[in-house]
Design a protein around this motif. Structure first.
Motif, short mmCIF file in Angstrom:
data_model
loop_
_atom_site.label_atom_id
_atom_site.label_comp_id
_atom_site.label_asym_id
_atom_site.label_seq_id
_atom_site.Cartn_x
_atom_site.Cartn_y
_atom_site.Cartn_z
N TYR A 178 6.65 -4.84 7.27
CA TYR A 178 7.23 -5.06 5.94
C TYR A 178 6.41 -4.30 4.89
CZ TYR A 178 9.63 -8.81 8.38
OH TYR A 178 10.39 -9.52 9.27
N PRO A 179 6.48 -2.97 4.90
CA PRO A 179 5.66 -2.19 3.98
C PRO A 179 5.99 -2.46 2.52
CG PRO A 179 7.30 -0.80 5.05
CD PRO A 179 7.31 -2.12 5.77
N GLU A 180 7.22 -2.90 2.25
CA GLU A 180 7.61 -3.15 0.87
C GLU A 180 6.83 -4.32 0.25
OE1 GLU A 180 10.23 -5.54 3.62
OE2 GLU A 180 9.48 -3.48 3.54
N ALA A 181 6.24 -5.17 1.11
CA ALA A 181 5.43 -6.29 0.61
C ALA A 181 4.05 -5.83 0.14
CB ALA A 181 5.28 -7.36 1.70
N GLU A 182 3.66 -4.61 0.53
CA GLU A 182 2.40 -4.00 0.10
C GLU A 182 1.19 -4.88 0.42
OE1 GLU A 182 2.81 -2.88 -4.02
OE2 GLU A 182 4.32 -1.37 -3.57
N LEU A 183 1.14 -5.35 1.65
CA LEU A 183 0.03 -6.20 2.10
C LEU A 183 -1.01 -5.42 2.89
CD1 LEU A 183 2.06 -9.31 3.31
CD2 LEU A 183 0.93 -8.97 1.10
N ALA A 184 -0.77 -4.14 3.12
CA ALA A 184 -1.68 -3.31 3.91
C ALA A 184 -2.51 -2.44 2.98
CB ALA A 184 -0.88 -2.45 4.87
N ALA A 185 -3.35 -1.61 3.59
CA ALA A 185 -4.11 -0.61 2.82
C ALA A 185 -3.15 0.49 2.36
CB ALA A 185 -5.22 -0.03 3.69
#
Length: 199
Positions: free
Chosen positions: A70-77
């Motif tokens: 779920y890249p749209e949640a922007e929980l990663a680096a």
């Protein structure tokens, strides 16, 4: 997807991440050591996450999977070598240092063949010293910060939050208490706690 959890464990972290990602998922509460759950995960640990025919284990790996799914949640680096290292460093600290420090406190029988209460008390004391060491380190890191890594919400935040629940009260760690109290007001955190029956 289906998340297997036991209330109050580190499985709370991916549960919160799934909420933050607005994911479509189900949950299944399990009892640790239950033979039925051992057929799902032979190690008997939580969390476990089913996605299609794939079963995933290990909290930090599941958190990374959710962040990437779920890249749209922007929980990663942010994808740079520096931001990847920063997030991985704190996930490694939580997985390799802080989390294991609680094991002697909660399960002293793992660390001694002496089953006397005196022996267990000594193991718990050693665990408490480790917990304090790592909480102090994290508290110093959090001075002037609202998030564990990268100055933004990431998968490290719910992972830290899950462990800070075990460390209550946090009066000796004002920065961690501030972070914890802020997380307690988050709608995703509130939803996950409610689903797990945690107050």
């Amino acid at each position: 997807m289906k998340l297997y959890f036991a209330p109050g464990t580190c499985a709370l972290a991916p549960h919160i991440a799934l909420e933050w990602a607005s994911a479509n998922y189900d949950t299944q509460g399990v009892k640790l050591g239950d033979p039925v759950y051992l057929k799902v995960n032979p190690l008997g640990a939580v969390p476990a996450l089913e996605d299609g025919n794939r079963l995933m284990t290990q909290a930090d790996a599941i958190l990374k999977y959710i962040a990437e799914k779920y890249p749209e949640a922007e929980l990663a680096a942010q994808g740079t070598i520096d931001s990847n290292y920063e997030l991985d460093k704190w996930l490694a600290f939580l997985t390799g240092d802080l989390h294991p420090a609680f094991y002697p406190y909660f399960s002293p029988g793992r660390y001694t063949v002496d089953e006397s209460e005196e022996a267990y008390a000594k193991v718990r004391q050693a665990g408490s010293l480790l917990i304090a060491k790592f909480l102090t380190h994290l508290d110093h890191h959090m001075k002037g910060k609202n998030h564990i890594a990268l100055g933004k919400r990431t998968i490290a935040d719910p992972y830290a939050f899950a462990m800070l629940r075990w460390a209550q009260p946090l009066d000796q760690y004002p920065e961690l208490k501030r972070f914890f109290d802020s997380m307690m007001e988050d709608t995703g955190v509130i939803a996950a706690l409610k689903m797990q029956g945690i107050k």
